[in-house]
Design a protein around this motif. Structure first.
Motif, PDB file in Angstrom:
ATOM      1  N   ASP A  84       0.846  -1.188   0.000  1.00 40.93           N
ATOM      2  CA  ASP A  84       0.000   0.000   0.000  1.00 40.93           C
ATOM      3  C   ASP A  84       0.879   1.234   0.000  1.00 40.93           C
ATOM      4  O   ASP A  84       1.535   1.543   0.981  1.00 40.93           O
ATOM      5  N   ARG A 138       1.362   5.084   0.236  1.00 36.47           N
ATOM      6  CA  ARG A 138       0.620   6.236   0.749  1.00 36.47           C
ATOM      7  C   ARG A 138       1.384   7.500   0.422  1.00 36.47           C
ATOM      8  O   ARG A 138       1.641   8.333   1.276  1.00 36.47           O
ATOM      9  N   GLU A 163      -2.596   6.593  -4.382  1.00 33.67           N
ATOM     10  CA  GLU A 163      -2.272   5.893  -5.629  1.00 33.67           C
ATOM     11  C   GLU A 163      -2.670   4.428  -5.569  1.00 33.67           C
ATOM     12  O   GLU A 163      -3.143   3.874  -6.559  1.00 33.67           O
ATOM     13  N   TRP A 164      -2.467   3.803  -4.405  1.00 32.14           N
ATOM     14  CA  TRP A 164      -2.714   2.363  -4.258  1.00 32.14           C
ATOM     15  C   TRP A 164      -3.474   2.107  -2.961  1.00 32.14           C
ATOM     16  O   TRP A 164      -3.223   2.753  -1.946  1.00 32.14           O
ATOM     17  N   ASP A 202      -4.764  -1.567  -0.942  1.00 28.70           N
ATOM     18  CA  ASP A 202      -4.852  -3.030  -0.947  1.00 28.70           C
ATOM     19  C   ASP A 202      -4.232  -3.648  -2.195  1.00 28.70           C
ATOM     20  O   ASP A 202      -4.733  -4.628  -2.757  1.00 28.70           O
ATOM     21  N   GLY A 203      -3.135  -3.041  -2.637  1.00 28.41           N
ATOM     22  CA  GLY A 203      -2.425  -3.568  -3.779  1.00 28.41           C
ATOM     23  C   GLY A 203      -3.040  -3.239  -5.129  1.00 28.41           C
ATOM     24  O   GLY A 203      -2.533  -3.682  -6.162  1.00 28.41           O
ATOM     25  N   ASN A 204      -4.124  -2.449  -5.135  1.00 33.48           N
ATOM     26  CA  ASN A 204      -4.779  -2.082  -6.388  1.00 33.48           C
ATOM     27  C   ASN A 204      -4.538  -0.611  -6.692  1.00 33.48           C
ATOM     28  O   ASN A 204      -4.595   0.239  -5.784  1.00 33.48           O
ATOM     29  N   PRO A 205      -4.294  -0.267  -7.958  1.00 31.15           N
ATOM     30  CA  PRO A 205      -4.156   1.140  -8.305  1.00 31.15           C
ATOM     31  C   PRO A 205      -5.488   1.865  -8.128  1.00 31.15           C
ATOM     32  O   PRO A 205      -6.548   1.322  -8.457  1.00 31.15           O
ATOM     33  N   VAL A 206      -5.443   3.084  -7.618  1.00 32.13           N
ATOM     34  CA  VAL A 206      -6.664   3.852  -7.341  1.00 32.13           C
ATOM     35  C   VAL A 206      -6.666   5.164  -8.114  1.00 32.13           C
ATOM     36  O   VAL A 206      -7.506   5.387  -8.973  1.00 32.13           O
ATOM     37  N   THR A 265      -7.815   5.719 -11.881  1.00 31.31           N
ATOM     38  CA  THR A 265      -8.584   4.545 -12.290  1.00 31.31           C
ATOM     39  C   THR A 265     -10.030   4.696 -11.828  1.00 31.31           C
ATOM     40  O   THR A 265     -10.376   5.585 -11.040  1.00 31.31           O
ATOM     41  N   ARG A 309     -11.437   2.986  -9.705  1.00 35.30           N
ATOM     42  CA  ARG A 309     -11.598   2.708  -8.267  1.00 35.30           C
ATOM     43  C   ARG A 309     -11.723   3.979  -7.427  1.00 35.30           C
ATOM     44  O   ARG A 309     -12.123   3.914  -6.262  1.00 35.30           O
ATOM     45  N   SER A 310     -11.365   5.104  -7.996  1.00 32.36           N
ATOM     46  CA  SER A 310     -11.479   6.352  -7.241  1.00 32.36           C
ATOM     47  C   SER A 310     -12.804   7.058  -7.483  1.00 32.36           C
ATOM     48  O   SER A 310     -13.011   8.167  -7.004  1.00 32.36           O
TER      49      SER A 310
END
Length: 851
Positions: A2, A4, A318-319, A321-325, A328, A330-331
């Motif tokens: 993760d 930050r 940016e990340w 739980d290991g996923n790009p945010v 993408t 996801r944001s």
């Protein structure tokens, strides 16, 4: 893992500046902004982003003066982060250009779900605290600001009426650009910045709205600056425009008639300079357009548009739980979930919020530091305080004498006229009286003449900024009739126009009003919420005329036959929805005159355009419309006794068929006592606790009786009448005839027969409801069956209606008998008809007519 990391806004800003005023240095990139201006606008952007994140997540500890604990975080995380930093970026730059050029500007935010940023900016500008003093610009007020967002008892997650400076909710996407152009019409000094999200740019209404630049007169209208915000993703999918090659997107916008400027990237220094340069260039072009228009140079100008391409969720994590945010899908909404329960996620949130360095942006008491508080415009120049967004120009229309457009009706039912043609004369006079004020427009999809409103072209034309060629019909640069074959665009223009304080009418074919169901629904919700806000001014009503209606779409057929828009509007709140079914031209004039005087309403008026029998003089129409519903004494024969049957009607064709049925019954079954009740205001039918126009029970019972059968001929779907009257004492005796989804290309009368709304079926229903007639009633029913059979044979053979049906008129009141018109071989006879009053009923609370 993760990550930050600190957002790009701050990672390069550690080399100096004054931490006390939040102006850490950024790498200086040459451009319109000097080093100090660059630092300050970036710090202001950080402040808006910080407040936006706080609204989504926090309910306590607003400035992180202590470590973030679970109880500081809201139990339900709601809101949209992905678009918000881009909106905050645009807002900060609009503030700069407003101050620099002293612009009178409102903003329409298409991604209305970016409300955290819009609320944050209204708070930073001070407007929010002025309207809501308990949300002060201090530590306590900031905590309330955070807590109220998407919280029970607080404010919604979209740009609702509670947001100062907003005229656009944005919950349903697609209408921002139409609203913006509607607001700019007849506002020559107003600039409307319209942010179009790349998700909403995929909608049909928005795609059509790009063409609104062909209707904006640079001499007399305001300016619309579209800002297309490309951040790449919707909820889960990429957006089409963001994935288009740059040259294709540029060609698309050029093809729409705009001059695009692209601002692209993610590094703050360069993006700030590029955005400032783009806005400066756009307003230089706009000034040149205005100058050329003032000199009378012909031709449609090529207005600027800005395309801002920035990462979705810009400056966020940016990340996770290991996923790009960041950058993408996801944001899109809440990029870090389960923050209360998950300590690791809580740490990501805390690091994210601290990366904006709130200690540099807000003073010890929670107020914005003075150097940043000085940046936005002041007073009414603030976007959130601009009076145009609160209908400040709203003023009553000057309305003409109704008698100038009225139809002479020496006797009921013996004069034919086109109701909407009379309305056209009235609207012509409305346009004339308000020509100088320029506060009235007519919108419609290429149907003004088709709907018989063409008298307006005696004093105006159709708005048009493209080439005008010889032979074109009433095209004018300054036309006040807006026609485009998009109901969405017409409705959106009118909504933007009335929400900024002007008046208008949207006229369309009845069947296709459904195209704007959801737009009207959103407007109704806006009015409901705005009415509860004491600081919101009333706005002129949204007036919708439905013509070319279901009963006279015999030539276009089943596809054009649908009266269901009425049912949709009837579902709206009683303090908002009004539905009127005037039976003739003079009642249509009275109803329209009333609607144009109202505020905070959605008025739906249904009126036919074909030649039809006229029933009431203007004075009678005024009294009847004021009552909303009443007995037509001249058509009734009940005398002093209770009627055997009540023949009720609502709508022009249902009224004609009802009266034809009454005429038939009075000739064939003269002992049958009939009361005729006509309904103009449909919302007089429900109980008063359901709708403010609802008649009280004693008045309703005096009209429809407590126990006698009621044969009700209704313009639309019959079950609506049952729903509106279900609480009434005599509801069980209502027999409603209306549209039952039977239609085709046929004759006008056959259309009624197919749906059992014709005079013969109505007369049958009355006979069956009054069983005391015995053998005479049975013979009359047999005659009616024969009449229907004769109709079917004649219409299939000739393609036209029976002459005695087509040419029927109400009997001459001066003739003791009216011979010569036959049905089924029977001579129809009728004695003199009493002239009586136009109607009787209670009064309607907000009805005002000045004839």
């Amino acid at each position: 893992m993760d990550a930050r990391r600190e957002p790009r806004t701050t990672s390069e800003g550690r080399r100096g500046g004054d931490p006390a005023d939040g102006t850490h240095d950024l790498p200086f990139v040459p451009g319109p902004l000097g080093p100090d201006s660059l630092r300050r606008i970036d710090a202001y952007w950080r402040a808006a982003n910080y407040l936006s994140v706080g609204q989504i997540y926090l309910m306590a500890n607003p400035l992180l003066r202590e470590p973030l604990e679970p109880e500081h975080v809201k139990p339900r995380l709601l809101g949209h982060w992905g678009t918000t930093p881009g909106l905050n970026f645009i807002y900060a730059h609009l503030n700069r250009v407003i101050r620099q050029r002293d612009l009178d500007m409102i903003a329409v935010w298409g991604p209305g779900h970016g409300a955290p940023g819009l609320v944050a900016n209204a708070y930073l500008e001070g407007t929010y605290s002025e309207i809501y003093p308990d949300v002060a610009r201090d530590l306590v007020g900031m905590e309330r600001l955070f807590r109220q967002f998407s919280f029970p008892g607080g404010i919604p997650s979209h740009a609702s009426p509670e947001l100062p400076g907003s005229i656009h909710e944005g919950g349903e996407l697609g209408y921002s650009l139409a609203h913006a152009f509607g607001a700019a019409l007849d506002n020559p000094d107003l600039t409307v910045a319209c942010v179009v999200g790349d998700g909403e740019a995929e909608t049909g209404p928005l795609a059509a709205a790009w063409h609104a630049n062909k209707f904006l007169d640079p001499r007399r209208d305001g300016t619309v600056l579209p800002i297309l915000h490309l951040n790449g993703y919707k909820i889960a999918n990429p957006t089409l425009l963001a994935r288009m090659p740059a040259d294709e997107l540029r060609s698309l916008l050029v093809g729409y008639g705009y001059e695009p400027t692209f601002v692209e990237g993610d590094e703050p220094s360069r993006m700030h300079q590029a955005m400032a340069a783009a806005l400066d260039a756009a307003f230089d072009v706009i000034a040149q357009i205005r100058t050329c228009a003032g000199l009378g140079e012909p031709g449609r100008p090529r207005w600027p548009v800005i395309v801002l391409r920035s990462p979705k969720g810009w400056t966020g994590p940016e990340w996770v739980d290991g996923n790009p945010v960041e950058g993408t899908w996801r944001s899109h909404q809440v990029p870090v979930a389960a923050v209360r329960e998950n300590a690791e996620h809580r740490a990501i949130l805390e690091a994210w919020m601290r990366s904006y360095r709130p200690e540099e942006l807000f003073a010890e008491d929670g107020a914005l530091v003075p150097h940043l508080a000085a940046l936005p415009p002041k007073g009414p120049r603030r976007i959130s305080a601009n009076p145009h967004a609160n209908a400040h120009k709203s003023a009553p229309l000057r309305l003409p004498d109704l008698s100038a457009a009225a139809v002479a009706v020496p006797e009921p039912g013996r004069t034919r006229a086109e109701a909407t043609r009379a309305l056209g004369r009235y609207l012509r006079d409305v346009l004339t009286l308000n020509a100088e004020a320029r506060n009235f427009r007519i919108m419609g999809p290429d149907e003004t003449a088709s709907n018989r409103l063409d008298a307006v072209f005696e004093v105006t034309g159709r708005a048009w900024q493209e080439e005008i060629r010889p032979g074109d019909d009433h095209l004018r640069r300054d036309g006040r009739v807006m026609e485009v074959l998009s109901e969405h665009l017409c409705e959106g223009w009118l909504e933007g126009y009335v929400l900024t304080g002007r008046h208008g009418l949207f006229a369309t074919y009845e069947a296709f009003a459904h195209v704007v169901d959801s737009m009207v629904n959103q407007h109704a919700k806006w009015l409901k919420s705005a009415r509860d806000l004491p600081w919101r001014r009333p706005v002129p009503s949204l007036n919708i005329l439905l013509s070319s209606h279901v009963w006279r779409q015999d030539h276009n057929g089943f596809s054009h036959q649908d009266p269901g828009f009425i049912d949709f509007v009837a579902n709206k709140r009683g303090d908002t929805a009004r539905i009127y079914l005037p039976p003739d031209a003079n009642t249509l004039l009275c109803v329209t005159d009333h609607c144009l005087r109202t505020y905070d309403r959605i008025n739906v008026v249904v009126a036919g355009k074909q030649p039809a029998l006229q029933w009431l003089t203007l004075d009678e129409a005024v009294a009847h419309c004021a009552a909303g519903v009443g007995v037509w004494e001249w058509a009734s024969n009940e005398g002093d006794a209770e009627p055997d049957v009540v023949m009720a009607c609502a709508g022009d064709v249902p009224t004609q068929e009802t009266l034809a049925a009454v005429d038939w019954l009075r000739r064939h079954v003269p002992e049958l006592r009939i009361r005729v009740v006509n309904v103009v205001d449909l919302m007089a039918l429900p109980a008063p606790e359901t709708h403010p126009h609802g008649l009280d029970d004693p008045t309703f019972d005096s009209l429809f009786t407590r126990d006698r059968p009621v044969v009700f001929a209704y313009h639309g779907y019959p079950w609506l009448i049952h729903r509106l009257t279900y609480k009434r004492t005599n509801h069980g005796n209502f027999h409603v005839h209306g549209f039952i989804e039977e239609g085709t290309t046929t004759t006008p009368f056959d259309m009624c027969v197919l749906n059992r709304l014709d005079r013969f079926h109505l007369a049958q229903a009355a006979l069956r409801a009054a069983p005391r007639l015995g053998a005479r009633g049975e013979r009359a029913e047999e005659a009616l069956r024969d009449a229907l059979a004769a109709h079917r044979a004649y219409v299939c053979r000739t393609g036209d209606d029976l002459p005695e049906v087509r040419d029927w008129a109400w009997p001459d009141r001066h003739a003791p008998e009216d011979h010569g018109r036959r049905i089924d071989g029977d001579i129809m006879q009728c004695g003199p008809v009493g002239t009586g009053e136009a109607g009787r009923a209670g009064t309607v609370d907000d009805w005002t007519i000045i004839p």
